[in-house]
Design a protein around this motif. Structure first.
Motif, PDB file in Angstrom:
ATOM      1  N   ILE A  67      50.279  30.895  60.540  1.00 37.72           N
ATOM      2  CA  ILE A  67      49.642  29.734  61.163  1.00 37.72           C
ATOM      3  C   ILE A  67      49.992  29.798  62.644  1.00 37.72           C
ATOM      4  CG2 ILE A  67      49.650  27.222  61.357  1.00 37.72           C
ATOM      5  CD1 ILE A  67      50.403  27.108  58.391  1.00 37.72           C
ATOM      6  N   SER A  68      48.997  29.736  63.509  1.00 38.61           N
ATOM      7  CA  SER A  68      49.248  29.801  64.945  1.00 38.61           C
ATOM      8  C   SER A  68      48.376  28.798  65.681  1.00 38.61           C
ATOM      9  CB  SER A  68      48.963  31.201  65.488  1.00 38.61           C
ATOM     10  OG  SER A  68      49.012  31.226  66.910  1.00 38.61           O
ATOM     11  N   GLU A  69      48.908  28.275  66.765  1.00 37.53           N
ATOM     12  CA  GLU A  69      48.117  27.367  67.604  1.00 37.53           C
ATOM     13  C   GLU A  69      46.859  28.056  68.113  1.00 37.53           C
ATOM     14  OE1 GLU A  69      48.541  24.363  71.433  1.00 37.53           O
ATOM     15  OE2 GLU A  69      50.147  25.806  71.028  1.00 37.53           O
ATOM     16  N   GLU A  70      46.922  29.371  68.299  1.00 36.49           N
ATOM     17  CA  GLU A  70      45.788  30.093  68.877  1.00 36.49           C
ATOM     18  C   GLU A  70      44.949  30.827  67.829  1.00 36.49           C
ATOM     19  OE1 GLU A  70      45.186  29.161  71.697  1.00 36.49           O
ATOM     20  OE2 GLU A  70      47.140  28.328  72.204  1.00 36.49           O
ATOM     21  N   ILE A  71      45.080  30.427  66.567  1.00 37.51           N
ATOM     22  CA  ILE A  71      44.216  30.950  65.508  1.00 37.51           C
ATOM     23  C   ILE A  71      43.442  29.769  64.927  1.00 37.51           C
ATOM     24  CG2 ILE A  71      44.141  32.009  63.218  1.00 37.51           C
ATOM     25  CD1 ILE A  71      46.637  33.561  63.908  1.00 37.51           C
ATOM     26  N   PRO A  72      42.120  29.853  64.812  1.00 34.48           N
ATOM     27  CA  PRO A  72      41.344  28.745  64.230  1.00 34.48           C
ATOM     28  C   PRO A  72      41.865  28.373  62.842  1.00 34.48           C
ATOM     29  CG  PRO A  72      39.875  30.364  65.222  1.00 34.48           C
ATOM     30  CD  PRO A  72      41.257  30.964  65.237  1.00 34.48           C
ATOM     31  N   GLU A  73      41.849  27.093  62.549  1.00 32.51           N
ATOM     32  CA  GLU A  73      42.434  26.603  61.298  1.00 32.51           C
ATOM     33  C   GLU A  73      41.822  27.253  60.067  1.00 32.51           C
ATOM     34  OE1 GLU A  73      43.384  22.341  59.058  1.00 32.51           O
ATOM     35  OE2 GLU A  73      42.514  22.359  61.076  1.00 32.51           O
ATOM     36  N   GLU A  74      40.530  27.592  60.133  1.00 38.35           N
ATOM     37  CA  GLU A  74      39.899  28.190  58.961  1.00 38.35           C
ATOM     38  C   GLU A  74      40.445  29.576  58.638  1.00 38.35           C
ATOM     39  OE1 GLU A  74      36.890  28.615  62.439  1.00 38.35           O
ATOM     40  OE2 GLU A  74      38.348  27.139  61.689  1.00 38.35           O
ATOM     41  N   HIS A  75      41.200  30.155  59.581  1.00 39.13           N
ATOM     42  CA  HIS A  75      41.797  31.469  59.346  1.00 39.13           C
ATOM     43  C   HIS A  75      43.295  31.398  59.051  1.00 39.13           C
ATOM     44  CE1 HIS A  75      38.039  33.291  60.386  1.00 39.13           C
ATOM     45  NE2 HIS A  75      38.057  32.837  61.625  1.00 39.13           N
ATOM     46  N   TRP A  76      43.851  30.193  58.963  1.00 42.58           N
ATOM     47  CA  TRP A  76      45.265  30.067  58.609  1.00 42.58           C
ATOM     48  C   TRP A  76      45.473  30.527  57.170  1.00 42.58           C
ATOM     49  CZ3 TRP A  76      46.541  24.434  60.554  1.00 42.58           C
ATOM     50  CH2 TRP A  76      46.477  24.407  61.949  1.00 42.58           C
ATOM     51  N   GLN A  77      46.632  31.135  56.943  1.00 42.93           N
ATOM     52  CA  GLN A  77      46.987  31.614  55.604  1.00 42.93           C
ATOM     53  C   GLN A  77      48.138  30.755  55.083  1.00 42.93           C
ATOM     54  OE1 GLN A  77      47.865  35.326  57.462  1.00 42.93           O
ATOM     55  NE2 GLN A  77      46.184  36.377  56.459  1.00 42.93           N
ATOM     56  N   THR A  78      47.805  29.767  54.284  1.00 45.02           N
ATOM     57  CA  THR A  78      48.794  28.777  53.854  1.00 45.02           C
ATOM     58  C   THR A  78      49.172  28.894  52.388  1.00 45.02           C
ATOM     59  OG1 THR A  78      47.023  27.191  53.387  1.00 45.02           O
ATOM     60  CG2 THR A  78      47.969  27.147  55.596  1.00 45.02           C
ATOM     61  N   ASP A  79      48.648  29.899  51.708  1.00 45.13           N
ATOM     62  CA  ASP A  79      48.877  30.020  50.262  1.00 45.13           C
ATOM     63  C   ASP A  79      49.858  31.136  49.925  1.00 45.13           C
ATOM     64  OD1 ASP A  79      47.235  32.057  51.089  1.00 45.13           O
ATOM     65  OD2 ASP A  79      45.896  31.971  49.350  1.00 45.13           O
ATOM     66  N   ARG A  80      50.658  31.567  50.886  1.00 45.53           N
ATOM     67  CA  ARG A  80      51.584  32.676  50.669  1.00 45.53           C
ATOM     68  C   ARG A  80      53.004  32.154  50.425  1.00 45.53           C
ATOM     69  NH1 ARG A  80      48.719  36.991  53.054  1.00 45.53           N
ATOM     70  NH2 ARG A  80      46.516  36.392  52.920  1.00 45.53           N
ATOM     71  N   GLU A  81      53.831  32.982  49.827  1.00 46.32           N
ATOM     72  CA  GLU A  81      55.227  32.595  49.600  1.00 46.32           C
ATOM     73  C   GLU A  81      55.956  32.408  50.933  1.00 46.32           C
ATOM     74  OE1 GLU A  81      59.307  34.249  47.394  1.00 46.32           O
ATOM     75  OE2 GLU A  81      57.476  35.450  47.373  1.00 46.32           O
ATOM     76  N   TYR A  82      55.668  33.295  51.878  1.00 41.94           N
ATOM     77  CA  TYR A  82      56.237  33.200  53.221  1.00 41.94           C
ATOM     78  C   TYR A  82      55.122  32.949  54.229  1.00 41.94           C
ATOM     79  CZ  TYR A  82      60.677  35.179  51.578  1.00 41.94           C
ATOM     80  OH  TYR A  82      61.868  35.401  50.932  1.00 41.94           O
ATOM     81  N   THR A  83      55.356  32.027  55.142  1.00 43.05           N
ATOM     82  CA  THR A  83      54.376  31.735  56.185  1.00 43.05           C
ATOM     83  C   THR A  83      55.077  31.669  57.541  1.00 43.05           C
ATOM     84  OG1 THR A  83      53.058  30.425  54.636  1.00 43.05           O
ATOM     85  CG2 THR A  83      52.608  30.134  56.986  1.00 43.05           C
ATOM     86  N   TRP A  84      54.549  32.403  58.510  1.00 40.59           N
ATOM     87  CA  TRP A  84      55.048  32.376  59.881  1.00 40.59           C
ATOM     88  C   TRP A  84      54.248  31.341  60.669  1.00 40.59           C
ATOM     89  CZ3 TRP A  84      59.183  35.483  61.293  1.00 40.59           C
ATOM     90  CH2 TRP A  84      59.551  36.459  60.358  1.00 40.59           C
TER      91      TRP A  84
END
Length: 264
Positions: free
Chosen positions: A61-78
């Motif tokens: 998850i990044s401020e400079e990545i559009p929300e639709e491309h966030w990866q929130t379903d992983r065991e580890y999230t940066w």
């Protein structure tokens, strides 16, 4: 991953250091103060490419990545803020940093902030303390708000109405006068986190987003602070409802001053 997170924030910070005072605003997002520079994009590219290269199965998850491309379903999230304090950076103030946190399931396990201008690296591991350039940090031990020193910002966010925001800020200003409190405001959460974790300031409250709060949470807690959302309630993963931090003696006093009820 302890060393990895420190290495990547330093690498990104060192890469953007030459751009300070040498690049301007590239575009704005949600108003004239929400700016993006070449440094934001360069830092984001370095951080995301290093993470993808080392941990292909982790989310980002990044401020400079559009929300639709966030990866929130992983065991580890940066969770990344490639350049916290972009407005300060863009206007020539050396008050900015690169912020990264690692979330494992429902906990923030690691947090790191690198300050390129001063070459300072702030790192925390859950259960392992908070450290600045290898020296362990401890938050302020002050027991009363009277004559205390902190950082205050607005509760920017849709969950607080303009009327409620004015009420809280007026309560804060009244406390400043009646209790001889000293406060300042900096458009860079990373600077406030460092100052409170070091014990140079006693408390902070601020608005912001999850990429601001994730590294702040583990760093401040490991330095001995009680950290809640901007309503004085437990900070929930992924939310953007502000942040209040102070040692356990001052935190409820600060909530009381602001007219908030702390706790569950």
């Amino acid at each position: 991953m302890d060393q990895f997170i420190q290495d990547i924030v330093r690498e990104a910070g060192e890469a953007i250091r030459p751009l300070f005072l040498n690049t301007g605003v590239k575009y704005t997002k949600n108003g004239e103060h929400d700016v993006v520079t070449e440094a934001d994009l360069l830092s984001n590219e370095i951080l995301t490419s290093r993470i993808h290269g080392a941990y292909q199965d982790h989310g980002i998850i990044s401020e400079e990545i559009p929300e639709e491309h966030w990866q929130t379903d992983r065991e580890y999230t940066w969770i990344i803020d490639p350049l916290d304090g972009t407005k300060m950076f863009a206007t020539g103030w050396p008050l900015f940093g690169v912020m990264v946190a690692l979330q494992h399931e429902k906990e923030i396990e690691l947090g790191a902030i690198y300050f390129p201008v001063t070459d300072e690296l702030l790192f925390a591991k859950r259960g392992g303390g908070a450290w600045l350039n290898g020296e362990r940090l401890q938050a302020s031990s002050r027991e009363r708000l009277d004559s205390s020193f902190g950082t205050a910002s607005s509760w920017s966010g849709k969950w607080v109405s303009p009327k409620e925001q004015r009420r809280r800020l007026m309560a804060y200003m009244e406390a400043m006068l009646s209790r001889n409190m000293t406060g300042m405001s900096i458009w860079a959460i990373c600077v406030s986190v460092k100052s409170v974790a070091e014990g140079k300031q006693d408390w902070m409250f601020t608005g912001g987003q999850w990429w601001d709060f994730a590294p702040a949470k583990v760093i401040l807690e490991e330095a001995g602070c009680l950290v809640t959302n901007g309503d004085g309630k437990p900070l929930v993963l992924g939310e953007a409802r502000g942040l209040i931090a102070a040692n356990p003696s001052l935190h409820p006093q600060l909530c009381d001053v602001l007219g908030l009820s702390c706790g569950e």
